[in-house]
Design a protein around this motif. Structure first.
Motif, PDB file in Angstrom:
ATOM      1  N   UNK A 216      68.130  64.783 -13.659  1.00 52.16           N
ATOM      2  CA  UNK A 216      68.904  66.033 -13.698  1.00 52.16           C
ATOM      3  C   UNK A 216      70.198  65.893 -12.904  1.00 52.16           C
ATOM      4  N   UNK A 217      70.132  65.298 -11.728  1.00 52.95           N
ATOM      5  CA  UNK A 217      71.332  65.139 -10.893  1.00 52.95           C
ATOM      6  C   UNK A 217      72.341  64.217 -11.575  1.00 52.95           C
ATOM      7  N   UNK A 218      71.889  63.119 -12.158  1.00 52.79           N
ATOM      8  CA  UNK A 218      72.812  62.219 -12.837  1.00 52.79           C
ATOM      9  C   UNK A 218      73.449  62.896 -14.052  1.00 52.79           C
ATOM     10  N   UNK A 219      72.695  63.740 -14.745  1.00 52.23           N
ATOM     11  CA  UNK A 219      73.267  64.476 -15.875  1.00 52.23           C
ATOM     12  C   UNK A 219      74.305  65.485 -15.396  1.00 52.23           C
ATOM     13  N   UNK A 220      74.019  66.177 -14.298  1.00 52.49           N
ATOM     14  CA  UNK A 220      74.987  67.143 -13.761  1.00 52.49           C
ATOM     15  C   UNK A 220      76.254  66.456 -13.261  1.00 52.49           C
ATOM     16  N   UNK A 221      76.101  65.320 -12.592  1.00 56.54           N
ATOM     17  CA  UNK A 221      77.273  64.570 -12.135  1.00 56.54           C
ATOM     18  C   UNK A 221      78.110  64.149 -13.343  1.00 56.54           C
ATOM     19  N   UNK A 222      77.456  63.693 -14.400  1.00 52.19           N
ATOM     20  CA  UNK A 222      78.177  63.283 -15.608  1.00 52.19           C
ATOM     21  C   UNK A 222      78.895  64.461 -16.253  1.00 52.19           C
ATOM     22  N   UNK A 223      78.244  65.617 -16.287  1.00 55.20           N
ATOM     23  CA  UNK A 223      78.859  66.804 -16.871  1.00 55.20           C
ATOM     24  C   UNK A 223      80.073  67.258 -16.053  1.00 55.20           C
ATOM     25  N   UNK A 224      79.935  67.271 -14.744  1.00 51.89           N
ATOM     26  CA  UNK A 224      81.049  67.676 -13.880  1.00 51.89           C
ATOM     27  C   UNK A 224      82.201  66.682 -13.994  1.00 51.89           C
TER      28      UNK A 224
ATOM     29  N   UNK B  38      82.503  58.726 -10.035  1.00 57.31           N
ATOM     30  CA  UNK B  38      82.249  58.209  -8.695  1.00 57.31           C
ATOM     31  C   UNK B  38      82.622  59.247  -7.636  1.00 57.31           C
ATOM     32  N   UNK B  39      83.757  59.901  -7.802  1.00 50.54           N
ATOM     33  CA  UNK B  39      84.183  60.916  -6.832  1.00 50.54           C
ATOM     34  C   UNK B  39      83.240  62.118  -6.852  1.00 50.54           C
ATOM     35  N   UNK B  40      82.773  62.497  -8.036  1.00 49.84           N
ATOM     36  CA  UNK B  40      81.808  63.595  -8.136  1.00 49.84           C
ATOM     37  C   UNK B  40      80.517  63.227  -7.424  1.00 49.84           C
ATOM     38  N   UNK B  41      80.092  61.999  -7.583  1.00 50.89           N
ATOM     39  CA  UNK B  41      78.874  61.549  -6.908  1.00 50.89           C
ATOM     40  C   UNK B  41      79.015  61.660  -5.393  1.00 50.89           C
ATOM     41  N   UNK B  42      80.173  61.311  -4.880  1.00 47.32           N
ATOM     42  CA  UNK B  42      80.368  61.383  -3.433  1.00 47.32           C
ATOM     43  C   UNK B  42      80.560  62.811  -2.927  1.00 47.32           C
ATOM     44  N   UNK B  43      80.974  63.723  -3.795  1.00 48.38           N
ATOM     45  CA  UNK B  43      81.093  65.119  -3.354  1.00 48.38           C
ATOM     46  C   UNK B  43      79.727  65.770  -3.156  1.00 48.38           C
ATOM     47  N   UNK B  44      78.686  65.131  -3.628  1.00 50.88           N
ATOM     48  CA  UNK B  44      77.344  65.718  -3.496  1.00 50.88           C
ATOM     49  C   UNK B  44      76.720  65.494  -2.120  1.00 50.88           C
ATOM     50  N   UNK B  45      77.350  64.705  -1.278  1.00 53.11           N
ATOM     51  CA  UNK B  45      76.760  64.367   0.023  1.00 53.11           C
ATOM     52  C   UNK B  45      76.472  65.604   0.868  1.00 53.11           C
ATOM     53  N   UNK B  46      77.470  66.429   1.089  1.00 50.77           N
ATOM     54  CA  UNK B  46      77.293  67.595   1.956  1.00 50.77           C
ATOM     55  C   UNK B  46      76.295  68.591   1.365  1.00 50.77           C
ATOM     56  N   UNK B  47      76.388  68.956   0.064  1.00 54.08           N
ATOM     57  CA  UNK B  47      75.371  69.886  -0.465  1.00 54.08           C
ATOM     58  C   UNK B  47      73.946  69.335  -0.374  1.00 54.08           C
ATOM     59  N   UNK B  48      73.784  68.033  -0.601  1.00 49.99           N
ATOM     60  CA  UNK B  48      72.439  67.456  -0.506  1.00 49.99           C
ATOM     61  C   UNK B  48      71.900  67.503   0.915  1.00 49.99           C
ATOM     62  N   UNK B  49      72.733  67.202   1.878  1.00 45.86           N
ATOM     63  CA  UNK B  49      72.282  67.234   3.274  1.00 45.86           C
ATOM     64  C   UNK B  49      71.981  68.659   3.728  1.00 45.86           C
ATOM     65  N   UNK B  50      72.805  69.605   3.320  1.00 39.66           N
ATOM     66  CA  UNK B  50      72.548  71.008   3.657  1.00 39.66           C
ATOM     67  C   UNK B  50      71.235  71.464   3.019  1.00 39.66           C
ATOM     68  N   UNK B  51      71.035  71.077   1.768  1.00 38.78           N
ATOM     69  CA  UNK B  51      69.794  71.432   1.088  1.00 38.78           C
ATOM     70  C   UNK B  51      68.583  70.844   1.801  1.00 38.78           C
ATOM     71  N   UNK B  52      68.672  69.577   2.193  1.00 33.51           N
ATOM     72  CA  UNK B  52      67.548  68.918   2.862  1.00 33.51           C
ATOM     73  C   UNK B  52      67.191  69.605   4.164  1.00 33.51           C
ATOM     74  N   UNK B  53      68.192  69.942   4.944  1.00 30.80           N
ATOM     75  CA  UNK B  53      67.931  70.620   6.216  1.00 30.80           C
ATOM     76  C   UNK B  53      67.381  72.026   5.997  1.00 30.80           C
ATOM     77  N   UNK B  54      67.951  72.743   5.057  1.00 27.92           N
ATOM     78  CA  UNK B  54      67.489  74.107   4.798  1.00 27.92           C
ATOM     79  C   UNK B  54      66.086  74.125   4.202  1.00 27.92           C
ATOM     80  N   UNK B  55      65.780  73.157   3.345  1.00 23.32           N
ATOM     81  CA  UNK B  55      64.469  73.113   2.691  1.00 23.32           C
ATOM     82  C   UNK B  55      63.344  72.816   3.670  1.00 23.32           C
ATOM     83  N   UNK B  56      63.663  72.230   4.806  1.00 23.55           N
ATOM     84  CA  UNK B  56      62.631  71.996   5.814  1.00 23.55           C
ATOM     85  C   UNK B  56      62.134  73.307   6.423  1.00 23.55           C
TER      86      UNK B  56
END
Length: 161
Positions: free
Chosen positions: A80-88, A110-128
């Motif tokens: 799902x994430x790879x499909x969303x990155x491709x769509x964006x 590649x730039x879209x993939x790197x923009x996901x760093x902050x949202x993923x980290x925020x999600x990981x911390x919040x999901x805990x």
């Protein structure tokens, strides 16, 4: 070392220097970087799954729990994430043409993939600590689209012939 450098530059996005430094990193490193981030994102769900009291989870030993989690959680999440990155990135390609920038799909992916760093980290911390719904996915897409527009604007316009 490459992953640490990619992480540090991806946090600095959309600064011009960070964009061009990330552009020099190979696509293989980028894909592995995303898979590593997805592993970190999956950790709260994996911990919840291991500590959960479902009858199916209790009947399996730890090895099968790990395989079950990988097949039914991590793998679909990655797809799902790879499909969303491709769509964006595809939307970004259209925006680059509208903004008269000469950018290829691969650079925008590649730039879209790197923009996901902050949202993923925020999600990981919040999901805990909190249960997080699917609305976060929409916020993630909007965040990445905004950053792609900012990244596209850093590149110079096409020269008129």
């Amino acid at each position: 070392m490459v992953f640490l450098r990619a992480f540090l530059h991806s946090i600095k996005l959309p600064k011009k220097k960070a964009i061009f430094q990330l552009n020099r990193i190979g696509m293989d490193i980028t894909i592995f970087y995303i898979l590593l981030l997805l592993f970190i994102v999956s950790l709260p769900a994996f911990i919840d799954y291991l500590l959960g009291s479902s009858k199916l989870a209790n009947a399996l030993n730890i090895f099968f729990k790990i395989i079950y989690f990988f097949i039914f959680n991590y793998l679909p999440l990655s797809i799902i994430v790879f499909m969303l990155i491709s769509l964006i990135a595809a939307v970004g390609t259209g925006l680059a043409k509208l903004m008269q920038r000469k950018l290829k799909y691969s650079i925008l992916w590649k730039m879209t993939a790197y923009t996901t760093t902050i949202p993923f980290l925020v999600y990981s911390l919040a999901a805990l600590f909190l249960p997080i719904g699917n609305m976060y996915l929409l916020i993630f897409c909007i965040y990445s689209l905004l950053f792609i527009v900012l990244i596209i604007s850093v590149y110079p316009k096409r020269r008129k012939k």
